[in-house]
Design a protein around this motif. Structure first.
Motif, PDB file in Angstrom:
ATOM      1  N   UNK A 286     -95.135  87.979 -47.795  1.00  0.00           N
ATOM      2  CA  UNK A 286     -96.073  86.856 -47.537  1.00  0.00           C
ATOM      3  C   UNK A 286     -94.927  85.785 -46.522  1.00  0.00           C
ATOM      4  N   UNK A 287     -95.489  85.241 -45.691  1.00  0.00           N
ATOM      5  CA  UNK A 287     -94.573  84.545 -44.710  1.00  0.00           C
ATOM      6  C   UNK A 287     -95.451  83.325 -44.258  1.00  0.00           C
ATOM      7  N   UNK A 288     -94.630  82.358 -44.026  1.00  0.00           N
ATOM      8  CA  UNK A 288     -94.926  80.966 -43.055  1.00  0.00           C
ATOM      9  C   UNK A 288     -93.732  80.839 -42.015  1.00  0.00           C
ATOM     10  N   UNK A 289     -94.200  80.695 -40.769  1.00  0.00           N
ATOM     11  CA  UNK A 289     -93.143  80.898 -39.695  1.00  0.00           C
ATOM     12  C   UNK A 289     -93.390  79.754 -38.844  1.00  0.00           C
ATOM     13  N   UNK A 290     -92.529  79.116 -38.376  1.00  0.00           N
ATOM     14  CA  UNK A 290     -92.576  78.172 -37.136  1.00  0.00           C
ATOM     15  C   UNK A 290     -91.525  78.007 -36.369  1.00  0.00           C
ATOM     16  N   UNK A 291     -91.615  77.676 -35.254  1.00  0.00           N
ATOM     17  CA  UNK A 291     -90.648  77.502 -34.132  1.00  0.00           C
ATOM     18  C   UNK A 291     -89.562  76.688 -34.615  1.00  0.00           C
ATOM     19  N   UNK A 292     -88.323  76.968 -34.632  1.00  0.00           N
ATOM     20  CA  UNK A 292     -87.045  76.103 -34.558  1.00  0.00           C
ATOM     21  C   UNK A 292     -86.489  75.330 -33.544  1.00  0.00           C
TER      22      UNK A 292
ATOM     23  N   UNK B  15     -84.063  76.903 -31.175  1.00  0.00           N
ATOM     24  CA  UNK B  15     -84.552  78.180 -30.748  1.00  0.00           C
ATOM     25  C   UNK B  15     -84.640  79.049 -31.650  1.00  0.00           C
ATOM     26  N   UNK B  16     -85.611  80.355 -31.586  1.00  0.00           N
ATOM     27  CA  UNK B  16     -85.940  80.993 -32.571  1.00  0.00           C
ATOM     28  C   UNK B  16     -86.912  80.600 -33.504  1.00  0.00           C
ATOM     29  N   UNK B  17     -87.032  81.215 -34.623  1.00  0.00           N
ATOM     30  CA  UNK B  17     -87.836  80.740 -35.610  1.00  0.00           C
ATOM     31  C   UNK B  17     -87.335  80.637 -36.996  1.00  0.00           C
ATOM     32  N   UNK B  18     -88.137  79.717 -37.613  1.00  0.00           N
ATOM     33  CA  UNK B  18     -87.857  79.607 -39.142  1.00  0.00           C
ATOM     34  C   UNK B  18     -88.913  80.380 -40.002  1.00  0.00           C
ATOM     35  N   UNK B  19     -88.679  81.286 -40.889  1.00  0.00           N
ATOM     36  CA  UNK B  19     -89.536  81.945 -41.662  1.00  0.00           C
ATOM     37  C   UNK B  19     -89.289  81.742 -43.217  1.00  0.00           C
ATOM     38  N   UNK B  20     -90.493  81.343 -43.890  1.00  0.00           N
ATOM     39  CA  UNK B  20     -90.166  81.350 -45.331  1.00  0.00           C
ATOM     40  C   UNK B  20     -91.019  82.352 -45.909  1.00  0.00           C
TER      41      UNK B  20
ATOM     42  N   UNK C 210     -92.867  84.754 -29.540  1.00  0.00           N
ATOM     43  CA  UNK C 210     -93.885  85.476 -30.534  1.00  0.00           C
ATOM     44  C   UNK C 210     -94.885  84.344 -30.624  1.00  0.00           C
ATOM     45  N   UNK C 211     -95.993  84.796 -31.116  1.00  0.00           N
ATOM     46  CA  UNK C 211     -97.160  84.057 -31.262  1.00  0.00           C
ATOM     47  C   UNK C 211     -97.406  84.036 -32.857  1.00  0.00           C
ATOM     48  N   UNK C 212     -97.319  83.028 -33.736  1.00  0.00           N
ATOM     49  CA  UNK C 212     -97.767  83.036 -35.054  1.00  0.00           C
ATOM     50  C   UNK C 212     -99.355  82.860 -35.371  1.00  0.00           C
ATOM     51  N   UNK C 213     -99.885  83.687 -35.842  1.00  0.00           N
ATOM     52  CA  UNK C 213    -101.414  83.843 -36.201  1.00  0.00           C
ATOM     53  C   UNK C 213    -101.673  83.936 -37.442  1.00  0.00           C
ATOM     54  N   UNK C 214    -101.705  82.623 -38.114  1.00  0.00           N
ATOM     55  CA  UNK C 214    -101.985  82.500 -39.576  1.00  0.00           C
ATOM     56  C   UNK C 214    -101.062  83.670 -40.353  1.00  0.00           C
ATOM     57  N   UNK C 215    -101.748  84.746 -40.929  1.00  0.00           N
ATOM     58  CA  UNK C 215    -100.853  85.574 -41.850  1.00  0.00           C
ATOM     59  C   UNK C 215    -100.440  86.756 -41.000  1.00  0.00           C
ATOM     60  N   UNK C 216    -100.449  86.731 -39.731  1.00  0.00           N
ATOM     61  CA  UNK C 216     -99.805  87.685 -39.022  1.00  0.00           C
ATOM     62  C   UNK C 216     -99.019  87.238 -37.711  1.00  0.00           C
TER      63      UNK C 216
END
Length: 416
Positions: free
Chosen positions: A200-206, A209-214, A313-319
Motif C-alpha cells: 500500500x502506498x501514499x505518493x506525493x510530488x517532491x 523533483x521526483x516523488x516521495x512515496x510512503x 506520473x499522475x497519482x490516482x488514489x490507490x494507483x
C-alpha cells in the motif's frame, strides 16, 4: 532471502539508527571462501539437498564465520532448483502401501515375525518397483530428499558476495513497519514492483523533483509484529536499485528489543546491486515509432519542444498512471504536456485506461487514440484531457499543433 537468524547477528546500532555489516566483495579471503562454497555446491549437482546440507556442515566445522558461510550458502540454494524424485508412484502411495503391513522390525524372530526387509520386498512386488526405489521414494516428498538439478546463476565469488550484501540490506526490513522512498526516475518499474508485492502506498510530488512515496501495510497500525509484511517490503527493496537517484528511510523494530529505530539507504550505496530486470525502453512498437519519428523530424536540439520518456506520473488514489511521454517546453520546463498513446485493442485494457483518464482529470494530458479501436469520441465525453485520433500512426505535425494549442490555453502565451 536470508532467514532472520542470519541477519540478527550482523545488525549494528548507533543511537536510534540501525545498519547491517556488509562485506567487501574485493576481500581476498572472502572471495576464497565464496569460491570454495561455489565449487562445493556444484559438486552436489544431482545429489540430494540433505547431502548438500551435510557437506556444508562439514565444511563449516569449527569456523567462527559460520553466519557468513551459511548466508552465502543460502544465497546459492535460493538461486538453485531442487526437484522431487520422479517415479510412477508418489511417496504418499508408497507409504500407504508400506504402512498397511503394520509394525515392522529390523530383524525377525518368534516375537517379531515381520522384518522391514521382507515388507520392502512385498511393497516392491505390489508396486512393481525395486526395493531400492521403494526405499528412495518412501519419504521423497521431504525437501531433504529433493535433488539439486540446476545450480542457478553462473556465480563468481564477487557476484555471490555482492548478492549476499543485497540480502543483508533487505533483511533489515523484515522488522519494518513503514518504508519511505524518494525516487526521480524509472517510475513504471517502481510501480510494477509495488503492485507485485502488494504494498500500500501514499505518493506525493517532491519539491526537489521526483516523488516521495510512503509504503505501508494493512496490518501494521494494529499489531506490534509486522514481520510478515516487512518481508514484502524487503522483497521490494531491489526495485529501488533500478533507479539512478533514490533514497530510502524505514522505521524498524529490531528483535533485540530496542524499540523503533531508523534505517537509511540511498543511491550512493555502491555495494548494493539489483537482480531485478529493468523494463525495456518502450512497451510497444507504437511508442518506439513515435519516439523515432520525433527524433527524425524534430530532434532534441531543434524546435521548441523536448520529448521525455515516462518522466512524470499522475497519482490516482490507490494507483498511478505513468504517461508514455512528456513534451517539455525548451524555454520553460514548467510548461509540460503529457502524452499517452492508446493503441492496444483488448477491451479490459481500454476500460482500465478510460477509468484512469477520468480519475486523473488532467487538463495537460493528450491522448493519441488509434481509430481501429472500438471507441469513439463519445466515449471521451466529460474527460478533461484532450483527445486526438489517428488512422495508422500519429502525425507528428498534428501532434505538435495540438501540444502548442494546449500549452497556450493552459499556461498562457510563452515568454520570448
Amino acid at each position: 532471502m536470508l532467514t532472520s537468524d542470519l541477519i540478527r547477528p550482523l545488525l549494528r546500532f548507533q543511537d536510534r539508527n540501525v545498519s547491517v555489516a556488509l562485506v567487501d566483495p574485493q576481500d581476498d579471503s572472502l572471495r576464497a571462501t565464496a569460491q570454495e562454497l561455489i565449487e562445493l555446491f556444484l559438486s552436489h549437482l544431482n545429489r540430494s539437498q540433505e547431502a548438500w546440507e551435510r557437506a556444508l556442515t562439514a565444511y563449516i566445522g569449527p569456523r567462527l564465520d559460520y553466519v557468513l558461510v551459511r548466508g552465502l550458502a543460502k544465497v546459492l540454494s535460493d538461486g538453485a532448483t531442487f526437484t522431487p524424485l520422479q517415479a510412477t508412484h508418489t511417496p504418499t502411495v508408497v507409504r500407504e502401501t508400506m504402512f498397511a503391513y503394520g509394525p515392522v522390525f529390523s530383524g525377525s524372530d518368534m516375537l517379531h515375525p515381520v522384518s522391514r526387509q521382507s515388507v520392502l520386498q512385498s511393497v516392491a512386488a505390489d508396486l512393481q518397483l525395486s526395493t531400492n526405489d521403494v526405499e528412495s521414494l518412501l519419504f521423497a516428498d521431504r525437501h531433504a530428499s529433493y535433488l539439486l538439478t540446476d545450480a542457478g546463476p553462473a556465480w563468481t565469488p564477487e557476484a555471490l558476495l555482492t548478492r549476499y550484501n543485497l540480502e543483508l540490506a533487505r533483511g533489515v526490513l523484515y522488522w519494518a513497519s513503514q518504508l519511505t522512498i524518494e525516487i526521480a526516475d524509472n517510475y513504471k518499474d517502481i510501480w510494477k514492483f509495488i503492485k507485485l508485492f502488494k504494498l500500500m502506498f501514499v505518493a506525493q510530488a517532491s519539491a526537489s523533483g521526483g516523488y516521495r512515496i510512503e509504503l505501508d501495510g494493512p496490518i501494521s497500525p494494529f499489531v506490534g509484529a509486522t514481520l510478515r509484511y516487512g518481508r514484502q517490503m524487503a522483497a521490494f527493496l531491489p526495485a529501488l536499485f533500478l533507479c539512478q537517484q533514490w533514497k530510502m528511510q524505514a522505521t524498524v523494530y529490531p528483535p533485540q528489543g530496542r524499540g523503533a529505530m531508523n534505517y537509511q539507504l540511498d543511491s550512493t550505496s555502491d555495494d548494493l546491486q539489483s537482480h531485478f530486470k529493468r523494463s525495456g525502453t518502450f512497451d510497444s512498437r507504437l511508442e518506439a515509432d513515435f519516439a523515432h519519428e520525433f527524433e527524425q523530424k524534430i530532434g532534441q536540439r531543434r524546435g521548441k519542444w523536448l520529448l521525455q520518456r515516462e518522466s512524470d506520473l499522475l497519482v490516482l488514489g490507490d494507483t498511478v498512471m505513468v504517461p508514455d511521454f512528456v513534451m517539455v517546453d525548451r524555454r520553460n520546463e514548467q510548461r509540460r504536456i503529457l502524452i499517452e498513446l492508446v493503441g492496444f485493442w483488448h477491451p479490459d485494457y481500454l476500460r482500465r485506461k478510460l477509468e484512469k483518464v477520468r480519475a486523473a482529470n488532467c487538463s495537460h494530458l493528450l491522448l493519441l487514440i488509434y481509430k481501429g479501436l472500438n471507441v469513439t469520441e463519445e466515449d471521451f465525453q466529460g474527460i478533461t484531457s484532450e483527445v486526438l485520433f489517428f488512422p495508422n500512426k500519429p502525425v507528428m505535425k498534428d501532434v505538435l499543433a495540438k501540444v502548442e494549442e494546449m500549452s497556450q490555453r493552459i499556461y498562457g502565451p510563452a515568454s520570448t
